[in-house]
Design an enzyme around this catalytic site. Structure first.
Site, PDB file in Angstrom:
ATOM      1  N   GLU A 123       4.395   7.832   8.403  1.00 27.24           N
ATOM      2  CA  GLU A 123       4.439   6.950   9.566  1.00 27.24           C
ATOM      3  C   GLU A 123       5.862   6.455   9.809  1.00 27.24           C
ATOM      4  OE1 GLU A 123       2.854   2.751   8.319  1.00 27.24           O
ATOM      5  OE2 GLU A 123       1.761   4.251   7.150  1.00 27.24           O
ATOM      6  N   HIS A 133       4.807   0.228   0.660  1.00 27.68           N
ATOM      7  CA  HIS A 133       5.253  -0.514   1.836  1.00 27.68           C
ATOM      8  C   HIS A 133       4.227  -1.547   2.279  1.00 27.68           C
ATOM      9  CE1 HIS A 133       2.614   2.601   3.495  1.00 27.68           C
ATOM     10  NE2 HIS A 133       2.451   1.803   4.533  1.00 27.68           N
ATOM     11  N   GLN A 176       0.825  -1.201   0.000  1.00 23.41           N
ATOM     12  CA  GLN A 176       0.000   0.000   0.000  1.00 23.41           C
ATOM     13  C   GLN A 176       0.857   1.247   0.000  1.00 23.41           C
ATOM     14  OE1 GLN A 176      -1.173   0.316   4.653  1.00 23.41           O
ATOM     15  NE2 GLN A 176      -1.660  -1.654   3.693  1.00 23.41           N
ATOM     16  N   ARG A 178      -4.539   0.717  -1.533  1.00 23.03           N
ATOM     17  CA  ARG A 178      -4.054  -0.650  -1.642  1.00 23.03           C
ATOM     18  C   ARG A 178      -3.622  -0.924  -3.080  1.00 23.03           C
ATOM     19  NH1 ARG A 178      -8.579  -3.102   0.226  1.00 23.03           N
ATOM     20  NH2 ARG A 178      -8.081  -2.480   2.352  1.00 23.03           N
ATOM     21  N   HIS A 190       0.375   5.711   1.106  1.00 27.66           N
ATOM     22  CA  HIS A 190      -0.464   6.744   1.704  1.00 27.66           C
ATOM     23  C   HIS A 190      -0.177   8.093   1.059  1.00 27.66           C
ATOM     24  CE1 HIS A 190      -1.336   3.712   4.646  1.00 27.66           C
ATOM     25  NE2 HIS A 190      -0.100   3.701   5.099  1.00 27.66           N
TER      26      HIS A 190
END
Length: 321
Positions: free
Chosen positions: A115, A172, A96, A192, A98
């Site tokens: 993240e 990642h 996926q 995804r 972001h």
């Protein structure tokens, strides 16, 4: 009297989840496929509430808006900016990516999602998916369209104690057998890319992919960021600065004895990932076991630690203040 905000996590079932959150951390999981414990969160998809003191029963989001002085928060209209999770990858997560703040706001009405991962445990031979091999966007798009995952995806072996910074735009996924503490922006936007063609046992269907959005937001080429780790000591506490980034700073605390600390940020988030300890604030002792999470709000300017434990702590970066 000043006091910490000790929190009750929320648990989330996932197709790739297992039982480690119960077996390792003693959490009350809802099923044998529990993938995530949101241990510090103001996000509506994972409401986390205080279990002690004068704010018992209040959620982090409520306090962020109603008691902004606890965070030196000058804008109550924005959401609480950070989120901390423990993830049990009993199976591979989907590959996926972001979006950044600008894309996420325009397409999902949320923050973007940068993240980081601190590997808590990993079975022998465990890996993560971290980045890709494409040198330009045309090559990336072609590999995605053709499903050439063996050549596109980069796999990295991992062990307990490893740390990875995962900015928005990074392709990642956690691999099977990896237990991780994730620090992130408070966002639940995920695009995804590949889900190993598996079928959800509950729906009998494959999960949706989001290839157009993923192509739009994936950074090409992939250039991994490797933060320099800086170690310092206070009393019997060793502090390892894992990353200082625009949205958050992550520091590992390893206590073997006692130490007195002073606040260096408007507030501090912390999770006990190993051992147990006493946290002393304003003369009151709070005993914390493994998996306990808490916030030291702005009115807690000094505190003591006593015990043998490892904690992962987070303070807001400049883009989260």
């Amino acid at each position: 009297m000043t006091e910490p905000l000790i929190l009750k996590p929320t648990l989330h079932e996932k197709i790739w989840g297992g039982t480690a959150l119960r077996d390792v951390y003693g959490l009350d999981i809802p099923s044998e496929t529990t993938g995530e414990a949101w241990v510090i969160s103001g996000h509506p998809n994972g409401v986390v509430s205080v279990i002690n003191g004068k704010y018992a029963g209040k959620s982090v989001a409520q306090l962020w808006h109603d008691e902004p002085q606890l965070f030196a928060n000058k804008d109550v209209e924005r959401p609480f900016p950070l989120l901390v999770k423990i993830l049990d990858a009993h199976q591979d997560l989907s590959v996926q990516v972001h979006p950044d703040d600008q894309y996420a706001k325009a397409h999902a009405g949320e923050l973007g999602k940068t993240e980081s991962w601190y590997i808590l445990a990993a079975k022998p031979g465990a890996t993560i998916y971290y980045g890709h091999t494409a040198t330009d966007k045309a090559a990336f798009d072609q590999a995605v369209d053709e499903g050439d995952w063996d050549h596109l995806l980069q796999k990295v072996p991992v062990k307990a104690g490893d740390f990875f910074y995962v900015p928005s735009g990074t392709l990642h996924a956690l691999g099977e057998g990896v237990l991780t503490l994730e620090t992130q922006q408070s966002s639940d936007v995920t695009y995804r890319v590949y889900d190993f063609d598996r079928v959800d046992a509950k729906t009998g269907q494959k999960r949706d992919l989001h290839l157009a959005d993923a192509k739009n937001v994936t950074s090409v080429p992939f250039v991994p960021e490797k933060p320099v780790q800086i170690v310092s000591n206070v009393g019997d506490l060793t502090m390892t600065n894992l990353v200082s980034a625009p949205y958050f700073n992550v520091v590992k605390w390893e206590i073997a004895g006692n130490a007195t600390l002073e606040a260096v940020a408007p507030y501090t988030l912390a999770t006990v990932v190993d051992g147990e300890l006493d946290l002393i604030v304003d003369g009151v002792t709070y005993h914390l076991n493994k998996a306990a999470s808490f916030i030291l709000p702005n009115d807690v300017q000094t505190w003591q630690l006593d015990g043998e434990a490892t904690l992962l702590t987070t303070t807001p970066g400049p883009q989260s203040l």
